[in-house]
Design a protein around this motif. Structure first.
Motif, mmCIF file in Angstrom:
data_model
loop_
_atom_site.group_PDB
_atom_site.id
_atom_site.type_symbol
_atom_site.label_atom_id
_atom_site.label_comp_id
_atom_site.label_asym_id
_atom_site.label_seq_id
_atom_site.Cartn_x
_atom_site.Cartn_y
_atom_site.Cartn_z
ATOM 1 N N GLY A 40 92.012 -64.861 28.784
ATOM 2 C CA GLY A 40 91.008 -64.579 27.773
ATOM 3 C C GLY A 40 90.410 -65.789 27.091
ATOM 4 N N LYS A 41 90.866 -66.977 27.439
ATOM 5 C CA LYS A 41 90.350 -68.194 26.804
ATOM 6 C C LYS A 41 89.367 -68.901 27.725
ATOM 7 N N VAL A 42 88.238 -69.296 27.158
ATOM 8 C CA VAL A 42 87.211 -70.036 27.887
ATOM 9 C C VAL A 42 86.813 -71.245 27.049
ATOM 10 N N VAL A 43 86.718 -72.408 27.688
ATOM 11 C CA VAL A 43 86.275 -73.627 27.008
ATOM 12 C C VAL A 43 84.983 -74.088 27.675
ATOM 13 N N ILE A 44 83.930 -74.246 26.871
ATOM 14 C CA ILE A 44 82.597 -74.555 27.389
ATOM 15 C C ILE A 44 82.165 -75.938 26.909
ATOM 16 N N TYR A 45 81.785 -76.804 27.844
ATOM 17 C CA TYR A 45 81.261 -78.128 27.511
ATOM 18 C C TYR A 45 79.734 -78.026 27.499
ATOM 19 N N GLY A 46 79.194 -77.749 26.308
ATOM 20 C CA GLY A 46 77.769 -77.489 26.174
ATOM 21 C C GLY A 46 76.899 -78.672 26.558
ATOM 22 N N VAL A 47 75.720 -78.366 27.080
ATOM 23 C CA VAL A 47 74.789 -79.414 27.519
ATOM 24 C C VAL A 47 73.578 -79.526 26.603
ATOM 25 N N GLY A 48 73.511 -78.690 25.567
ATOM 26 C CA GLY A 48 72.372 -78.744 24.666
ATOM 27 C C GLY A 48 71.238 -77.849 25.128
ATOM 28 N N LEU A 49 70.282 -77.651 24.240
ATOM 29 C CA LEU A 49 69.189 -76.713 24.502
ATOM 30 C C LEU A 49 68.349 -77.115 25.702
ATOM 31 N N ARG A 50 68.210 -78.418 25.953
ATOM 32 C CA ARG A 50 67.380 -78.898 27.067
ATOM 33 C C ARG A 50 68.205 -79.521 28.185
ATOM 34 N N GLY A 51 69.481 -79.254 28.203
ATOM 35 C CA GLY A 51 70.342 -79.914 29.179
ATOM 36 C C GLY A 51 70.636 -79.126 30.439
#
Length: 426
Positions: free
Chosen positions: A372-383
C-alpha cells in the motif's frame, strides 16, 4: 534540466552492460560525448575504432568533468571506487551504477558526503547474456527491458529524473523499488537460477556423466544449463555480496527439494502431481499477466462470478482498502509535484496500476506499490516526458478524464487508450 544529447557521459567499464549502454547512447544520440575507462585495452580500442566512444582515459580523468558517470564495473570494484569518487566528480555530476546487488553498494554509499549521496542513483538493468565483454554488447540490449532504480529519501529528484530519462531514451522501462526488495527479488529470480545452473553441471561432471549428458541432452537441459556459461568471477562476486538473501531463498529451495525427495521415496505419485500442477498453474498465470499478448488492452475484459454465503456473525478486524479515485489523483499530483511524495493505503487495482505505469512511461520514477505504500519522485509541472507508446487507461473513466486534462497542457502529443468497454463510452 540536463539535455542528454548535449551531455558528456563517462562510463567506467566497457563489458557487456557498459558497452551496451555506450552503443545504445551512441545510436540514440549520435553527437553525444562518451568517455570510457576499462582495464582491458582491447575493449577500449575496439570501442574507439567503431566510434562508439569519443575517448578513453584513466578512471580519475573520466570521473572529472562529466555530467553523468555510470559505474559498470563488477560489484566489488564499484564498492571500492565509491569512496574515491566524491573527491573526483563535480558537485552537480549525477552518478549511477548497474550492479545486480544494491545493499552492498548502498552501505558503501552511506559513508560518503550527503551532497554526493544526493546525486547517486542506485540502478540495475534486468538485461544481460551468458556472454561477456565488449564484443558481446549490443545497442538493443535494453530495448523493452526493465531497469530498476532504488533511490532513497536522500536522493535528489533531479538526479533520479536524469537517470530515468537516460534509460528511457535507450528503450528501457524504468520501475522503482527499495534496496531490500530489490536484493530479495533478484536472489530468487536471477541469483538462485545461476547458482542452480552451475550446480547441475558440476554434479554431472563429478559423476563423470558430462560427455554423455551433453551428447544426448534435449533442449530443456541446454536451456537450464545455459546460465552456467556466464562469467564465473562476476557471479562469484554477486553471490558473495548478496549472500544473506541468497542463503534465505536457497534454504527454502532445499526444503522444497527435500519434500520432493520424500514423496519420491514414498512413491507418492498423486502428491507429486499436485505439487507440479501448482507450479504449472502459477507460472501460466504470471506469464499471461506479464508477458502474454492476452494482457493487452483488447483482451483485458474478464468476467468473474462470486458466490457469497450468509453468515450469522462476523468477528475480527479488517482493513478498509484505499479509495480508487483518490489513488488515481495521488499518483497524478505526486508526479507533477516537485520533490518526493509518499502515498499510503494506495489501492493496488488494475486501473490505478495503469495510471502508475503511464507516469513511469512519462519519466516519473515511482517506488512500489509495496503493501500500500508508493513513493513518487515528482518531475514538476513541466517535467513530464513524451511517452513512447499509447498510455493504457484500462477501464478507468476517471483516469481517462484526468489524464486528458493533464496531457492537453503538455508540449508533446500523446495517445490515451483503454479496453473495449472504455473505448465505447460516449
Amino acid at each position: 534540466m540536463l539535455v542528454l544529447s548535449e551531455s558528456s557521459i563517462g562510463i567506467l567499464g566497457l563489458g557487456l552492460i557498459g558497452g551496451s549502454i555506450a552503443r545504445s547512447l551512441r545510436h540514440r544520440f549520435p553527437t553525444i560525448n562518451l568517455i570510457a575507462h576499462d582495464v582491458s585495452d582491447t575493449n577500449t580500442e575496439i570501442a574507439l575504432k567503431d566510434k562508439t566512444i569519443d575517448a578513453c582515459d584513466t578512471l580519475e580523468n573520466v570521473a572529472k568533468g562529466v555530467d553523468i558517470l555510470i559505474l559498470a564495473l563488477p560489484p566489488l570494484n564499484n564498492i571500492e571506487i565509491i569512496d574515491k569518487l566524491p573527491g573526483l566528480v563535480n558537485a552537480d555530476t549525477v552518478i549511477t551504477d548497474v550492479s545486480s546487488v544494491k545493499s552492498a553498494i548502498n552501505i558503501a554509499l552511506n559513508s560518503t558526503p550527503t551532497s554526493f549521496k544526493r546525486n547517486f542513483v542506485l540502478g540495475h538493468p534486468l538485461a544481460g547474456s551468458e556472454q561477456s565483454g565488449y564484443s558481446a554488447s549490443s545497442s538493443t540490449l535494453f530495448y523493452e527491458r526493465n531497469v530498476i532504480l532504488t533511490p532513497n529519501e536522500n536522493t535528489s529528484t533531479r538526479a533520479v529524473g536524469t537517470i530515468h530519462r537516460l534509460w528511457h531514451s535507450i528503450g528501457a522501462n524504468v520501475i522503482g523499488m527499495s534496496v531490500c526488495e530489490h536484493d530479495e527479488m533478484l536472489a530468487a529470480t536471477s541469483h538462485l537460477p545461476h547458482l542452480l545452473s552451475y550446480t547441475l553441471v558440476n554434479v554431472l561432471i563429478k559423476k563423470n556423466k558430462g560427455n554423455d549428458i551433453f551428447r544426448y541432452a534435449a533442449g530443456g537441459f541446454a536451456d537450464f544449463s545455459r546460465l552456467a556459461s556466464s562469467d564465473p568471477a562476476l557471479w562469484a562476486e554477486i553471490f558473495l555480496t548478496n549472500a544473506s538473501e541468497i542463503e534465505a531463498i536457497l534454504d527454502a529451495y532445499i526444503k522444497q527439494l527435500t519434500n520432493y525427495k520424500d514423496l519420491l521415496l514414498d512413491k507418492n505419485k498423486d502428491s507429486l502431481a499436485i505439487e507440479f500442477a501448482k507450479a504449472k498453474t502459477a507460472r501460466k498465470y504470471f506469464m499471461e499477466k506479464h508477458f502474454s499478448s492476452q494482457s493487452s488492452p483488447e483482451n483485458m475484459a474478464v468476467t468473474k462470478n462470486y458466490v457469497v454465503n450468509p453468515s450469522n456473525r462476523i468477528k475480527g478486524s479488517l482493513r478498509v482498502p484505499g479509495d480508487k479515485s483518490i489513488s488515481h489523483r495521488a499518483i497524478i499530483l505526486g508526479s507533477i509535484a516537485e520533490g518526493i511524495t509518499t502515498v499510503r493505503d494506495f489501492l493496488e487495482g488494475e486501473d490505478t496500476l495503469n495510471t502508475l505505469a503511464a507516469f513511469r512511461e512519462m519519466g516519473v520514477t515511482i517506488l512500489g506499490p509495496s503493501r500500500g505504500k508508493v513513493v513518487i519522485y515528482g518531475v514538476g509541472l513541466r517535467g513530464l516526458q513524451k511517452p513512447r507508446k499509447p498510455l493504457n487507461m484500462g477501464n478507468s473513466g476517471t483516469a481517462m478524464r484526468l489524464m486528458a486534462g493533464i496531457l492537453s497542457a503538455q508540449s508533446f502529443n500523446s495517445i490515451l487508450m483503454g479496453d473495449e468497454s472504455l473505448s465505447n463510452r460516449p
